[in-house]
Design an enzyme around this catalytic site. Structure first.
Site, PDB file in Angstrom:
ATOM      1  N   GLN A 141      80.750  64.692  31.895  1.00 24.90           N
ATOM      2  CA  GLN A 141      79.727  64.695  30.833  1.00 24.90           C
ATOM      3  C   GLN A 141      79.963  65.852  29.859  1.00 24.90           C
ATOM      4  O   GLN A 141      79.866  65.679  28.640  1.00 24.90           O
ATOM      5  CB  GLN A 141      78.342  64.824  31.481  1.00 24.90           C
ATOM      6  CG  GLN A 141      77.231  65.163  30.502  1.00 24.90           C
ATOM      7  CD  GLN A 141      75.857  65.116  31.126  1.00 24.90           C
ATOM      8  OE1 GLN A 141      75.345  64.034  31.404  1.00 24.90           O
ATOM      9  NE2 GLN A 141      75.230  66.266  31.355  1.00 24.90           N
TER      10      GLN A 141
ATOM     11  N   HIS B  10      68.989  74.565  36.646  1.00 25.63           N
ATOM     12  CA  HIS B  10      68.464  74.553  35.270  1.00 25.63           C
ATOM     13  C   HIS B  10      68.107  75.967  34.820  1.00 25.63           C
ATOM     14  O   HIS B  10      68.280  76.311  33.651  1.00 25.63           O
ATOM     15  CB  HIS B  10      67.222  73.652  35.170  1.00 25.63           C
ATOM     16  CG  HIS B  10      67.494  72.214  35.481  1.00 25.63           C
ATOM     17  ND1 HIS B  10      67.124  71.622  36.662  1.00 25.63           N
ATOM     18  CD2 HIS B  10      68.117  71.249  34.756  1.00 25.63           C
ATOM     19  CE1 HIS B  10      67.486  70.350  36.657  1.00 25.63           C
ATOM     20  NE2 HIS B  10      68.102  70.092  35.519  1.00 25.63           N
TER      21      HIS B  10
HETATM   22  O1  PAF Z   1      72.661  66.107  32.512  1.00 22.58           O
HETATM   23  C1  PAF Z   1      71.565  65.577  32.240  1.00 22.58           C
HETATM   24  O2  PAF Z   1      70.505  65.942  32.780  1.00 22.58           O
HETATM   25  C2  PAF Z   1      71.521  64.419  31.246  1.00 22.58           C
HETATM   26  O3  PAF Z   1      72.646  63.629  31.349  1.00 22.58           O
HETATM   27  C3  PAF Z   1      71.317  64.908  29.802  1.00 22.58           C
HETATM   28  C4  PAF Z   1      72.477  65.756  29.319  1.00 22.58           C
HETATM   29  C5  PAF Z   1      70.009  65.693  29.702  1.00 22.58           C
HETATM   30  C6  PAF Z   1      71.212  63.701  28.860  1.00 22.58           C
HETATM   31  O4  PAF Z   1      70.163  62.882  29.202  1.00 22.58           O
END
Ligand code: PAF
Length: 280
Positions: free
Chosen positions: A155, A37
């Site tokens: 995603q 992150h």
């Molecule tokens: O990747 C993630 O942590 C989640 O899928 C997100 C993009 C924050 C959506 O809830």
């Protein structure tokens, strides 16, 4: 750093920034923050004047029987980290703020071309949950830029597609996966691994790298590569959902352009996903 849980308060602050001519980057997260992150936050800081991190464990992207209740929630530690990472604003809404009329039977966003195979086949409805909450976050924050990790490769493509299809004026930036020293991709779900499983887990990345290496050496029998990889993961104690070689742009059949090797496999209680991009 400001911490805000209400949409109206967030909008007031964002309007102030906009009126001052500042650009805004959003880093959507589900909290339990780690160095992966941090890389997203650093990229946001490079790309825009203001960085907003959202922390929201989104219930609609967890399929029945999944770990929504157990998902690690470490809000106080996350806030401490974000304040040292020079974040401008943390948005941490309650479920009722994001889903005021409840979770089910409401407007939802689907990206049909991309959401029903690979992870979508094993987690039906998962990507609709992701696409819906990301759409809500984009509408709430109205960022110029949004940052996502390449570790969740499918995603990332789902989000790029929804931005195109719904005409969001948002520039989506993908950030390369951050790994432990032995190659294991950082993930909140690594916490579910026992010490022995943690040792075995590095085989997932090694297996994908092995496939990428074979492709670099012009091996083109993709099905055999996928089968061999699946077998070696099973031998090492994994329960693979899939190992797949795809076109990197649309997850279709691999051709002459960039490819991506993706895998999802269970090890004990943890479902690990990873991928390696092969640039041509
Ligand atoms: O990747 C993630 O942590 C989640 O899928 C997100 C993009 C924050 C959506 O809830």
């Amino acid at each position: 750093m400001q911490c805000i849980s209400k949409i109206t308060a967030l909008r007031e602050l964002v309007t102030e920034w906009r009126n001052a001519g500042q650009s805004i980057a959003l880093v959507p997260t589900m909290g339990n923050l780690h160095s992966g992150h941090l890389a997203l936050v650093e990229r946001a800081q490079e790309a825009a004047d203001r960085t907003i991190v959202s922390i929201f464990v989104n219930p609609t992207q967890f399929v029945a029987g999944e770990d929504y209740k157990e998902y690690p929630r470490t809000f106080d530690e996350d806030i401490e980290k974000l304040s040292t990472w020079r974040t401008d604003l943390v948005f941490h809404p309650e479920v009722e703020e994001v889903y005021p009329k409840g979770l089910h039977g409401k407007t939802c966003v689907t990206v049909p071309e991309l959401d029903n195979f690979l992870c979508g086949a094993f987690r039906p409805g998962h990507f609709a949950g992701v696409a819906t909450v990301v759409t809500k976050l984009f509408n709430i924050v109205q960022p110029d830029i949004a940052i996502f990790g390449e570790k969740d490769y499918q995603q990332l493509l789902v989000i790029r597609q929804l931005v195109t299809d719904l005409c969001f004026p948002v520039d989506v930036i993908g950030v390369p996966t951050i790994r432990e020293e032995d190659g294991l991709a950082l993930s909140s779900r690594n916490e579910y691994l026992s010490a022995n499983e943690r040792k075995a887990a590095l085989l997932l990345y090694r297996t994908l790298m092995g496939i990428a290496d074979a492709i670099d050496k012009d091996e083109r029998d993709f099905i055999t590569l996928e089968q061999q990889a699946t077998e070696s993961l099973i031998k090492a104690g994994f329960r693979p959902d899939y190992v797949k070689i795809c076109n990197a742009d649309n997850l279709g059949k691999p051709g002459t352009g960039d490819m991506v090797v993706l895998a999802a496999a269970w090890l004990g209680k943890a479902r690990l996903i990873d991928n390696v991009i092969i640039r041509r």
